[in-house]
Write a protein that holds these residues in place. Structure first.
Motif, PDB file in Angstrom:
ATOM      1  N   LEU A   1       0.854  -1.190   0.000  1.00  0.00           N
ATOM      2  CA  LEU A   1       0.000   0.000   0.000  1.00  0.00           C
ATOM      3  C   LEU A   1       0.882   1.230   0.000  1.00  0.00           C
ATOM      4  CD1 LEU A   1      -2.950   1.040   0.206  1.00  0.00           C
ATOM      5  CD2 LEU A   1      -2.620   1.118   2.686  1.00  0.00           C
ATOM      6  N   ASN A   2       0.723   2.052  -0.994  1.00  0.00           N
ATOM      7  CA  ASN A   2       1.554   3.252  -1.104  1.00  0.00           C
ATOM      8  C   ASN A   2       1.163   4.328  -0.094  1.00  0.00           C
ATOM      9  OD1 ASN A   2       3.231   2.350  -3.116  1.00  0.00           O
ATOM     10  ND2 ASN A   2       1.979   3.152  -4.774  1.00  0.00           N
ATOM     11  N   GLY A   3       2.162   5.133   0.273  1.00  0.00           N
ATOM     12  CA  GLY A   3       1.904   6.308   1.086  1.00  0.00           C
ATOM     13  C   GLY A   3       1.738   6.048   2.563  1.00  0.00           C
ATOM     14  N   ARG A   4       2.002   4.827   3.030  1.00  0.00           N
ATOM     15  CA  ARG A   4       1.932   4.520   4.458  1.00  0.00           C
ATOM     16  C   ARG A   4       3.322   4.097   4.915  1.00  0.00           C
ATOM     17  NH1 ARG A   4      -2.616   4.922   1.198  1.00  0.00           N
ATOM     18  NH2 ARG A   4      -4.502   4.990   2.460  1.00  0.00           N
ATOM     19  N   PHE A   5       4.065   5.049   5.435  1.00  0.00           N
ATOM     20  CA  PHE A   5       5.470   4.867   5.810  1.00  0.00           C
ATOM     21  C   PHE A   5       6.190   4.077   4.713  1.00  0.00           C
ATOM     22  CE2 PHE A   5       9.131   4.013   8.594  1.00  0.00           C
ATOM     23  CZ  PHE A   5       9.260   5.276   9.167  1.00  0.00           C
ATOM     24  N   GLN A   6       6.047   4.563   3.517  1.00  0.00           N
ATOM     25  CA  GLN A   6       6.569   3.888   2.322  1.00  0.00           C
ATOM     26  C   GLN A   6       8.004   4.338   2.047  1.00  0.00           C
ATOM     27  OE1 GLN A   6       4.503   4.958  -1.233  1.00  0.00           O
ATOM     28  NE2 GLN A   6       5.758   3.687  -2.562  1.00  0.00           N
ATOM     29  N   LEU A   7       8.924   3.420   2.192  1.00  0.00           N
ATOM     30  CA  LEU A   7      10.323   3.702   1.877  1.00  0.00           C
ATOM     31  C   LEU A   7      10.531   3.554   0.377  1.00  0.00           C
ATOM     32  CD1 LEU A   7      13.269   4.201   2.777  1.00  0.00           C
ATOM     33  CD2 LEU A   7      13.488   1.710   3.051  1.00  0.00           C
ATOM     34  N   CYS A   8      10.908   4.642  -0.289  1.00  0.00           N
ATOM     35  CA  CYS A   8      11.031   4.579  -1.748  1.00  0.00           C
ATOM     36  C   CYS A   8      12.418   4.940  -2.257  1.00  0.00           C
ATOM     37  CB  CYS A   8       9.976   5.455  -2.421  1.00  0.00           C
ATOM     38  SG  CYS A   8       9.970   7.164  -1.907  1.00  0.00           S
ATOM     39  N   ARG A   9      13.323   5.373  -1.386  1.00  0.00           N
ATOM     40  CA  ARG A   9      14.699   5.650  -1.786  1.00  0.00           C
ATOM     41  C   ARG A   9      15.624   5.379  -0.593  1.00  0.00           C
ATOM     42  NH1 ARG A   9      12.800   5.666  -6.112  1.00  0.00           N
ATOM     43  NH2 ARG A   9      12.994   7.149  -7.811  1.00  0.00           N
ATOM     44  N   GLN A  10      16.893   5.125  -0.879  1.00  0.00           N
ATOM     45  CA  GLN A  10      17.908   4.939   0.151  1.00  0.00           C
ATOM     46  C   GLN A  10      19.044   5.945  -0.069  1.00  0.00           C
ATOM     47  OE1 GLN A  10      17.826   3.062   2.750  1.00  0.00           O
ATOM     48  NE2 GLN A  10      16.713   1.160   2.374  1.00  0.00           N
ATOM     49  N   GLN A  11      19.754   6.267   1.017  1.00  0.00           N
ATOM     50  CA  GLN A  11      20.980   7.101   0.991  1.00  0.00           C
ATOM     51  C   GLN A  11      20.816   8.415   0.212  1.00  0.00           C
ATOM     52  OE1 GLN A  11      23.874   4.081  -0.377  1.00  0.00           O
ATOM     53  NE2 GLN A  11      24.639   4.019   1.716  1.00  0.00           N
TER      54      GLN A  11
ATOM     55  N   MET B   1       5.325  11.633  -5.432  1.00  0.00           N
ATOM     56  CA  MET B   1       5.226  10.434  -6.279  1.00  0.00           C
ATOM     57  C   MET B   1       5.445  10.801  -7.737  1.00  0.00           C
ATOM     58  SD  MET B   1       2.199   8.000  -4.873  1.00  0.00           S
ATOM     59  CE  MET B   1       2.523   6.833  -3.551  1.00  0.00           C
ATOM     60  N   ARG B   2       4.832  11.892  -8.149  1.00  0.00           N
ATOM     61  CA  ARG B   2       5.039  12.336  -9.539  1.00  0.00           C
ATOM     62  C   ARG B   2       6.485  12.762  -9.758  1.00  0.00           C
ATOM     63  NH1 ARG B   2      -0.574  13.822  -9.042  1.00  0.00           N
ATOM     64  NH2 ARG B   2      -0.051  15.627  -7.778  1.00  0.00           N
ATOM     65  N   GLU B   3       7.054  13.426  -8.771  1.00  0.00           N
ATOM     66  CA  GLU B   3       8.453  13.864  -8.857  1.00  0.00           C
ATOM     67  C   GLU B   3       9.390  12.659  -9.024  1.00  0.00           C
ATOM     68  OE1 GLU B   3      11.514  16.868  -8.600  1.00  0.00           O
ATOM     69  OE2 GLU B   3       9.337  17.100  -8.688  1.00  0.00           O
ATOM     70  N   LEU B   4       9.067  11.575  -8.316  1.00  0.00           N
ATOM     71  CA  LEU B   4       9.902  10.375  -8.354  1.00  0.00           C
ATOM     72  C   LEU B   4       9.468   9.394  -9.435  1.00  0.00           C
ATOM     73  CD1 LEU B   4      10.136   9.698  -4.506  1.00  0.00           C
ATOM     74  CD2 LEU B   4      11.860  10.751  -5.966  1.00  0.00           C
ATOM     75  N   ALA B   5       8.411   9.747 -10.162  1.00  0.00           N
ATOM     76  CA  ALA B   5       7.857   8.864 -11.196  1.00  0.00           C
ATOM     77  C   ALA B   5       7.461   7.520 -10.607  1.00  0.00           C
ATOM     78  CB  ALA B   5       8.842   8.677 -12.343  1.00  0.00           C
ATOM     79  N   ILE B   6       6.851   7.565  -9.415  1.00  0.00           N
ATOM     80  CA  ILE B   6       6.347   6.361  -8.769  1.00  0.00           C
ATOM     81  C   ILE B   6       4.887   6.205  -9.137  1.00  0.00           C
ATOM     82  CG2 ILE B   6       5.823   5.264  -6.549  1.00  0.00           C
ATOM     83  CD1 ILE B   6       8.178   6.734  -5.367  1.00  0.00           C
ATOM     84  N   SER B   7       4.515   4.999  -9.527  1.00  0.00           N
ATOM     85  CA  SER B   7       3.114   4.725  -9.816  1.00  0.00           C
ATOM     86  C   SER B   7       2.311   4.808  -8.534  1.00  0.00           C
ATOM     87  CB  SER B   7       2.966   3.334 -10.432  1.00  0.00           C
ATOM     88  OG  SER B   7       1.615   2.936 -10.444  1.00  0.00           O
ATOM     89  N   GLY B   8       1.074   5.255  -8.645  1.00  0.00           N
ATOM     90  CA  GLY B   8       0.195   5.245  -7.486  1.00  0.00           C
ATOM     91  C   GLY B   8      -0.330   3.862  -7.183  1.00  0.00           C
TER      92      GLY B   8
ATOM     93  N   ALA C   1       7.303  -0.293  -2.482  1.00  0.00           N
ATOM     94  CA  ALA C   1       8.490   0.524  -2.205  1.00  0.00           C
ATOM     95  C   ALA C   1       9.741  -0.302  -2.456  1.00  0.00           C
ATOM     96  CB  ALA C   1       8.453   0.994  -0.758  1.00  0.00           C
ATOM     97  N   HIS C   2      10.784   0.379  -2.953  1.00  0.00           N
ATOM     98  CA  HIS C   2      12.029  -0.324  -3.231  1.00  0.00           C
ATOM     99  C   HIS C   2      13.208   0.483  -2.697  1.00  0.00           C
ATOM    100  CE1 HIS C   2      10.893   2.198  -6.703  1.00  0.00           C
ATOM    101  NE2 HIS C   2      12.152   2.540  -6.710  1.00  0.00           N
TER     102      HIS C   2
END
Length: 433
Positions: free
Chosen positions: A288-298, A419-426, A432-433
């Motif tokens: 589920l997106n947007g719930r403490f979703q880790l989408c980038r590292q470092q 999400m749009r800035e990161l080009a992440i699908s909704g 999350a990756h």
């Protein structure tokens, strides 16, 4: 019958049309949507689960959907709002509804509504269920948009209703205290069917309404409970006990939601059989997106839609439970009609620097208002004002070191911008990756 189709009949044209159809974005009441439902002949034969609550609705819907999919059912799921595409609101078999499916549904509703002016949400709710009927789903999960008693979803008859939590939000529509709000949310209960509540302090009004209508009220901590374990968590009810893995969604509070979901699956086992193994698979694979979703590292980049104090305390708990070696930078924006001081108060002890901006929405709080609220709670923290949320995020990225983290929060609109800035699908299919 009078029908006025939009100028362009693609999905974008329809969405623009239905958004302008009703003079108010929200108008409580079931009369309009019930009238059009009857004209459509929309009488689903599949079981429906209705999910209401101040927070936790999306997580509960996602876990329930994931478990029933693991059990081999074709699941329809309707949630709101969306992040990037409207299609996110309607999933059938775990896949977002295609434009053509939604357009066909909108056309059917437009033909049936005559002179009845539906709100955007009412139009979308009927379209979602119409699409599920057409797809011949085995079970539908419908998330309440606002409240419960007078929400468009409530024109459909559930086999089980869940109220995840009751707290202060949308008070202009639902009332000024938990008792008023609890009564509105209890409106999704029905006589003789499971009425599950995951709030550890269930309002008396909710309990009284359930008793008045003869609902089968199942309260967390009374009829069912959970206990964290070293290797997962233990679910207990008078008839069942399961040792289950932690949900893939982060946060201790998700165990409340997961316990409600397992209780619902148990309550419906005669009409929708599912095994403990299906529960395990569903909880481990849920996304589920947007719930403490880790989408980038470092640095880490985390997205969270927390937009009221109850959700903000859960976010604060997650931040405390997942410390980083460096600093935590906030990218923050909220709607003006929300409890901004309450949200800031909950999260401020975990934030080292703030990047704020007005969200791109008519109800967005101005940057000066946001800054004032932040400084009132965290006077020593640096606060930077930016032209928009995307600019705030880019500056936070420039300021952050590889051991830092950036938490983007405050509203669905804030998270959607990034999400749009990161080009992440909704879509929840892309975890999350």
């Amino acid at each position: 019958m009078t029908s006025f189709f939009p100028a362009t009949r693609d999905l974008a044209g329809w969405l623009a049309y239905i958004e302008a159809l009703h003079p108010a974005s929200i108008e409580m009441g079931l009369e309009r949507v019930e009238l059009v439902r009857q004209r459509l002949g929309l009488h689903p034969q599949f079981p429906i689960v209705i999910v209401a609550g101040t927070n936790g609705k999306g997580s509960t819907c996602a876990m329930l959907e994931s478990i029933y999919q693991a059990a081999g059912y074709k699941v329809g799921c309707y949630t709101s709002p969306h992040f990037v595409r409207y299609n996110e609101r309607v999933r059938i078999g775990g896949i977002e509804a295609e434009d053509a499916v939604l357009v066909e549904a909108f056309e059917a509703i437009e033909q049936a509504r005559h002179e009845t002016a539906l709100t955007y949400f009412e139009f979308g709710t009927l379209a979602a269920v119409w699409s599920m009927v057409k797809a011949n789903v085995d079970v539908a999960i419908l998330e309440v948009g606002l409240g419960g008693r007078l929400d468009a979803v409530n024109v459909f008859s559930p086999v089980c209703s869940i109220v995840t939590s009751v707290d202060l939000d949308h008070m202009d529509f639902l009332g000024n205290d938990r008792e008023c709000i609890g009564r509105e949310k209890a409106g999704v209960f029905r006589s003789g069917i499971p009425a599950i509540c995951g709030d550890v302090r269930p309002p008396l009004s909710l309990q009284a309404h359930a008793a008045e209508i003869g609902a089968d009220l199942l309260l967390i901590g009374r009829e069912f409970r959970f206990q964290p374990q070293a290797t997962g968590w233990l679910y207990r009810s008078p008839t069942h006990e399961y040792l289950l893995p932690l949900p893939a969604l982060a946060g201790e509070f998700q165990l409340n939601n997961a316990a409600c979901v397992v209780n619902a699956v148990d309550a419906l086992r005669e009409i929708l059989p599912a095994t403990p193994e299906h529960m395990r698979q569903g909880l481990q694979s849920v996304a589920l997106n947007g719930r403490f979703q880790l989408c980038r590292q470092q640095p880490q980049v985390i997205l969270d839609v927390a937009h009221n104090p109850h959700a903000a305390w859960a976010l604060a708990s997650n931040l405390a439970q997942h410390p980083v070696a460096g600093r935590t930078l906030a990218v923050f924006s909220m709607l003006a009609d929300k409890d901004i001081p309450g949200v800031v108060r909950a999260v401020a002890p975990h934030i080292d620097a703030w990047h704020i901006a007005k969200v791109a929405h008519g109800r967005g709080a101005g940057a000066a208002q946001l800054r004032e609220c932040v400084l009132a709670q965290a006077a020593s923290s640096p606060v930077s004002i930016h032209a928009d949320v995307s600019t705030a995020y880019r500056q936070a990225c420039n300021d952050a070191g590889e051991n830092d983290r950036i938490i983007v929060f405050g509203s669905f609109f804030t998270v959607a911008d990034i999400m749009r800035e990161l080009a992440i699908s909704g879509s929840a299919e892309i975890a999350a990756h």
